[in-house]
Write an enzyme that holds these catalytic residues in place. Structure first.
Site, PDB file in Angstrom:
ATOM      1  N   HIS A 179       0.840  -1.196   0.000  1.00 47.66           N
ATOM      2  CA  HIS A 179       0.000   0.000   0.000  1.00 47.66           C
ATOM      3  C   HIS A 179       0.872   1.242   0.000  1.00 47.66           C
ATOM      4  O   HIS A 179       1.942   1.265   0.593  1.00 47.66           O
ATOM      5  CB  HIS A 179      -0.955   0.023   1.201  1.00 47.66           C
ATOM      6  CG  HIS A 179      -0.293  -0.211   2.521  1.00 47.66           C
ATOM      7  ND1 HIS A 179       0.079  -1.465   2.972  1.00 47.66           N
ATOM      8  CD2 HIS A 179       0.092   0.653   3.491  1.00 47.66           C
ATOM      9  CE1 HIS A 179       0.638  -1.363   4.156  1.00 47.66           C
ATOM     10  NE2 HIS A 179       0.671  -0.089   4.493  1.00 47.66           N
ATOM     11  N   PHE A 180       0.369   2.236  -0.677  1.00 48.03           N
ATOM     12  CA  PHE A 180       1.000   3.550  -0.709  1.00 48.03           C
ATOM     13  C   PHE A 180       0.156   4.491   0.157  1.00 48.03           C
ATOM     14  O   PHE A 180      -1.035   4.659  -0.110  1.00 48.03           O
ATOM     15  CB  PHE A 180       1.035   4.121  -2.130  1.00 48.03           C
ATOM     16  CG  PHE A 180       1.830   3.310  -3.100  1.00 48.03           C
ATOM     17  CD1 PHE A 180       3.161   3.608  -3.344  1.00 48.03           C
ATOM     18  CD2 PHE A 180       1.250   2.251  -3.782  1.00 48.03           C
ATOM     19  CE1 PHE A 180       3.902   2.868  -4.247  1.00 48.03           C
ATOM     20  CE2 PHE A 180       1.987   1.505  -4.690  1.00 48.03           C
ATOM     21  CZ  PHE A 180       3.317   1.811  -4.915  1.00 48.03           C
TER      22      PHE A 180
HETATM   23  P1  5GP Z   1       1.501   0.357   7.431  1.00 48.31           P
HETATM   24  O1  5GP Z   1       1.979   0.633   8.824  1.00 48.31           O
HETATM   25  O2  5GP Z   1       1.343  -1.124   7.179  1.00 48.31           O
HETATM   26  O3  5GP Z   1       2.295   1.067   6.368  1.00 48.31           O
HETATM   27  O4  5GP Z   1       0.068   1.028   7.347  1.00 48.31           O
HETATM   28  C1  5GP Z   1      -1.125   0.336   7.504  1.00 48.31           C
HETATM   29  C2  5GP Z   1      -2.220   1.375   7.525  1.00 48.31           C
HETATM   30  O5  5GP Z   1      -3.456   0.691   7.315  1.00 48.31           O
HETATM   31  C3  5GP Z   1      -2.361   2.123   8.842  1.00 48.31           C
HETATM   32  O6  5GP Z   1      -2.197   3.515   8.602  1.00 48.31           O
HETATM   33  C4  5GP Z   1      -3.757   1.776   9.333  1.00 48.31           C
HETATM   34  O7  5GP Z   1      -4.420   2.872   9.918  1.00 48.31           O
HETATM   35  C5  5GP Z   1      -4.443   1.316   8.070  1.00 48.31           C
HETATM   36  N1  5GP Z   1      -5.461   0.308   8.287  1.00 48.31           N
HETATM   37  C6  5GP Z   1      -5.321  -0.840   9.000  1.00 48.31           C
HETATM   38  N2  5GP Z   1      -6.471  -1.548   8.984  1.00 48.31           N
HETATM   39  C7  5GP Z   1      -7.349  -0.830   8.240  1.00 48.31           C
HETATM   40  C8  5GP Z   1      -8.704  -1.047   7.876  1.00 48.31           C
HETATM   41  O8  5GP Z   1      -9.349  -2.044   8.226  1.00 48.31           O
HETATM   42  N3  5GP Z   1      -9.297  -0.095   7.106  1.00 48.31           N
HETATM   43  C9  5GP Z   1      -8.620   1.023   6.695  1.00 48.31           C
HETATM   44  N4  5GP Z   1      -9.293   1.899   5.940  1.00 48.31           N
HETATM   45  N5  5GP Z   1      -7.334   1.255   7.027  1.00 48.31           N
HETATM   46  C10 5GP Z   1      -6.700   0.347   7.798  1.00 48.31           C
END
Ligand code: 5GP
Ligand code: ZN
Length: 140
Positions: free
Chosen positions: A102-103
């Site tokens: 994800h970006f």
């Molecule tokens: P990472 O730390 O992996 O780069 O970012 C993961 C992001 O995904 C976090 O900013 C978190 O808030 C978001 N996220 C996690 N679970 C969900 C979800 O169920 N729905 C949405 N819309 N965002 C999520």
């Protein structure tokens, strides 16, 4: 890989978990981050499951990344900013919590207090050349 049944972003891409979708295209979707660092913080993801950027076929990556300019443009207008970060984490040590590429597109404005540590170092004599040689071996 098409989908991982245990992956929350695969479930979002399939519509099995609700999200606030802002962009819907054949290979990718973008939706609001549930824990935004700023209003309008969105996540752009490939529909198919890839845990890390380096696992994506280059053509798929290219088609997903091609959405960043127009998403970044819309984000600035929606959030009323003229600055944003694109952040893409790979691996736990890099801050990746969700194992589906994800970006993050994060609106920024002066004094928003977000910031990040950028503890720049410098190379010891010869180290940069060693690293460049190793890159060349792997990328040739
Ligand atoms: P990472 O730390 O992996 O780069 O970012 C993961 C992001 O995904 C976090 O900013 C978190 O808030 C978001 N996220 C996690 N679970 C969900 C979800 O169920 N729905 C949405 N819309 N965002 C999520
Ligand atoms: Zn997934």
């Amino acid at each position: 890989m098409a989908a991982d049944p245990n992956c929350i972003f695969c479930k979002i891409a399939a519509g099995d978990i609700p999200s606030t979708t802002v962009l819907d295209s054949p290979l990718a979707i973008a939706f609001l981050d549930v824990g935004p660092l700023a209003d309008g913080h969105v996540l752009l993801i490939p529909r198919d499951h890839y845990e890390r950027l380096d696992q994506m076929p280059a053509d798929v990556f290219g088609q997903v990344a091609a959405l960043l300019p127009k998403l970044g443009s819309a984000l600035q207008r929606v959030a009323g900013v003229d600055a944003y970060n694109v952040l893409q984490n790979n691996g736990a040590a890099a801050g990746q919590e969700v194992g589906h590429v994800h970006f993050h597109l994060i609106p920024r404005c002066p004094g928003d207090g977000l910031g990040y540590r950028w503890n720049a170092k410098s190379y010891a004599a010869g180290r940069a050349d060693e690293l460049a040689a190793r890159f060349s071996e792997l990328l040739d």
